[in-house]
Design a protein around this motif. Structure first.
Motif, short mmCIF file in Angstrom:
data_model
loop_
_atom_site.label_atom_id
_atom_site.label_comp_id
_atom_site.label_asym_id
_atom_site.label_seq_id
_atom_site.Cartn_x
_atom_site.Cartn_y
_atom_site.Cartn_z
N VAL A 71 165.99 83.28 3.32
CA VAL A 71 166.52 83.56 4.66
C VAL A 71 166.52 85.07 4.86
O VAL A 71 167.08 85.82 4.05
CB VAL A 71 167.95 82.99 4.81
N ASN A 72 165.90 85.49 5.92
CA ASN A 72 165.79 86.93 6.22
C ASN A 72 167.05 87.40 6.93
O ASN A 72 167.41 86.87 7.99
CB ASN A 72 164.56 87.18 7.09
N ASP A 73 167.72 88.40 6.35
CA ASP A 73 168.96 88.92 6.94
C ASP A 73 168.70 89.98 8.01
O ASP A 73 169.63 90.43 8.68
CB ASP A 73 169.86 89.52 5.85
N MET A 133 167.38 78.64 9.40
CA MET A 133 168.15 77.45 9.05
C MET A 133 168.22 76.49 10.24
O MET A 133 168.13 75.27 10.06
CB MET A 133 169.56 77.85 8.59
N ARG A 134 168.36 77.03 11.44
CA ARG A 134 168.38 76.16 12.62
C ARG A 134 166.99 75.52 12.81
O ARG A 134 166.87 74.43 13.37
CB ARG A 134 168.78 76.93 13.87
N GLY A 135 165.95 76.21 12.33
CA GLY A 135 164.60 75.65 12.38
C GLY A 135 164.47 74.42 11.51
O GLY A 135 163.79 73.45 11.88
N LYS A 156 171.85 78.28 -1.08
CA LYS A 156 171.17 79.10 -2.08
C LYS A 156 170.37 80.24 -1.45
O LYS A 156 169.72 81.02 -2.17
CB LYS A 156 170.23 78.24 -2.93
N GLY A 157 170.40 80.32 -0.11
CA GLY A 157 169.70 81.40 0.59
C GLY A 157 168.25 81.11 0.88
O GLY A 157 167.46 82.03 1.12
N TYR A 158 167.86 79.82 0.89
CA TYR A 158 166.47 79.42 1.16
C TYR A 158 166.40 78.46 2.35
O TYR A 158 167.40 77.83 2.71
CB TYR A 158 165.85 78.73 -0.06
#
Length: 538
Positions: free
Chosen positions: A208-210, A239-241, A173-175
């Motif tokens: 998520v910052n692009d 996301m890896r965080g 969802k982009g979060y």
């Protein structure tokens, strides 16, 4: 004259700066205009860092006892976390969206909480923001502490698989969640969901910052410091965080603690320790948690291969976790067991003295000694206890003093050598006609330097006045201190700077005489000292 009513007490603020809501009475009805529903407030469940959580139900239904099926999170309108969380739920936690995602992934259950309503409510002149969610059971953090700060390895990887599913849904969802921890993982209450863990509390959820990966000092160290990822320490949620935070939680559930728990008040120190931990994962995990499954090391190694903006390979992570569960004979859908199956043998300990170490108590057979016979006329101690009255409460056992082990310091030991005091040397005898300044006290020492020129000297008068001095004044002054080596002459000189006129002017200067002196046989040490700027009479 009408009496004035008492002014309502303003809600207190917590240390984090958030305003806490005033208690809301049970039975208060909330009107949800967006969902066109009414909710009735039940007993309070708990207080968070931003507000309070109440049990709730439909206004028309009557729950049995305390079995309220919903919860209402309430915070004052000026606070921020619930505002962020509300918008996340509205966009990503609708029941239809969750069901369609589960169908596409072919999974039976997903630990994503369901959203039921939100809005604003006014209570006693104060405006509140609220959010209605499904109610869940115990959180993993309390269960972790109840079970002696340890979970069985199979259970740890089962929960890890369930959290991977939720993180994949959130990331799609982009979060990012950015605050995964035991206190935010709740067990299901409904029938059939007892073995499903749900990830809640999206107060720190961020998009998520692009853009290019760039540290943000304003957001540095965001989240719960124990589990914050290395990227979050720099102020960037990735996301890896989220996967790294999950790994730290799994390590704590296996080992009981984390390597940096003693320095949590120093975020920079925690960040440095995490950097060092992730540089050599195998050594770090084995050292902190001996016997840790190899699957956890592989998971951390995979996280290290990810780039800041890369989408994780969730299938690969699942394969790592499922391979370990297969070796343990457990599947993802197996029942979650939180208590360890192994029974630990406890040995009674006896402390002889506070200064001595603890020694396990041995039975008479182990010591090779025969049990001592009981004295005549007196029953054995065990028998006396059995024959005591049943109604009497047994005395509580006396607490044995256990010596606490000394804390091992990480700093190297420092040996300080004492400096030996040197014996003072004897003061040399005072020479004739000399003053020994080394043995003078502050009162006997003259405050004025013996070589200081007084203001009645000819030089001061020449500089200060333009009139020439008389011979009588010069003879009566203290010019003898210069040994007649200076003379005053009038010299005509031209100015160095170019002026409009070439006029000459006279200037008084002190000129040194060229005096030839014969070497004397006497030493300067034999000459009398000069006191008060004048030589003593010959």
């Amino acid at each position: 004259m009408t009496g004035r009513g008492k002014k309502a007490v303003a809600p207190k603020k917590k240390a984090n700066g958030y305003k806490m809501p005033a208690p809301i009475a049970t039975g208060e009805v909330i009107h949800d205009t967006t969902m066109k529903k009414k909710w009735r407030i039940g007993p309070s469940i708990g207080v968070g860092g931003f507000g309070e959580i109440y049990s709730a139900c439909d206004h028309e239904s009557t729950p049995k006892g305390s079995n309220y099926p919903f919860v209402v999170k309430i915070e004052p309108h000026e606070n921020g976390p619930l505002f962020v969380e509300k918008h996340f739920y509205v966009r990503n936690a609708k029941m239809d969206d969750i069901k369609s995602y589960m169908k596409s992934k072919k999974i039976q259950s997903l630990g994503m909480p369901t959203y039921f309503g939100n809005g604003s409510h006014e209570y006693r002149g104060e405006k509140y923001r609220y959010l209605v969610l499904e109610r869940y059971g115990k959180d993993l953090w309390n269960m972790f502490k109840e079970n002696g700060r340890s979970f069985p390895p199979a259970t740890v990887f089962q929960i890890g698989l369930q959290m991977l599913d939720v993180l994949e849904y959130i990331h799609s969802k982009g979060y990012v969640h950015a605050d995964l921890k035991g206190a935010n993982i709740l067990m299901g209450l409904k029938k059939g969901s007892e073995n499903q863990a749900y990830l809640v509390d999206f107060g720190l959820a961020a998009r998520v910052n692009d853009k290019e990966f760039k540290p943000d000092p304003k957001c540095a160290h965001n989240g719960t410091i124990e589990y914050t990822s290395r990227d979050a320490h720099l102020g960037v949620a990735t996301m890896r965080g989220d996967l790294e935070i999950l790994g730290y939680n799994m390590l704590q559930w296996l080992a009981g603690d984390l390597p940096w728990e003693k320095v949590l008040k120093q975020p920079k120190a925690v960040q440095d320790m995490k950097e060092a931990f992730m540089k050599s994962v195998k050594t770090s995990v084995t050292k902190h948690c001996p016997g840790a499954p190899e699957a956890l090391i592989k998971f951390f190694d995979y996280i290290n291969t990810l780039k800041p903006k890369e989408v994780p390979d969730y299938a690969k992570c699942r394969q790592i976790f499922e391979s370990f569960l297969k070796s343990e004979g457990v599947t993802k859908s197996s029942k979650l067991v939180f208590t360890s199956q192994k029974k630990t043998k406890t040995a009674t300990r006896v402390v002889v003295d506070e200064s001595e170490e603890e020694v396990p108590k041995k039975s008479p057979k182990e010591n090779g000694d025969a049990p001592k016979p009981a004295k005549k006329g007196r029953k054995p101690k065990v028998q006396e206890e059995l024959e005591d009255d049943e109604n009497e409460e047994p005395e509580p056992p006396k607490a044995t003093k256990v010596r606490k082990p000394k804390r091992k310091s990480l700093e190297p030991s420092l040996v300080v050598k004492k400096k030996t005091k040197l014996t003072p040397k004897a003061t040399p005898p005072v020479k004739k006609n000399h003053v020994n300044t080394a043995t003078q006290t502050s009162t006997s020492k003259s405050r004025r330097s013996p070589r200081q020129v007084s203001f009645d000297s000819p030089i001061c008068e020449i500089i200060g006045e333009k009139k020439p001095l008389k011979k009588s004044e010069i003879s009566n002054s203290s010019a003898d201190m210069f040994d007649d080596s200076f003379v005053i002459e009038d010299k005509k000189i031209k100015r160095k700077k170019k002026l409009l006129s070439d006029e000459e002017y006279t200037e008084k200067r002190v000129v040194r005489k060229k005096v030839t002196t014969k070497a004397k046989g006497r030493s300067w040490k034999d000459s009398p000292t000069i006191t008060n700027g004048r030589s003593p009479p010959k």
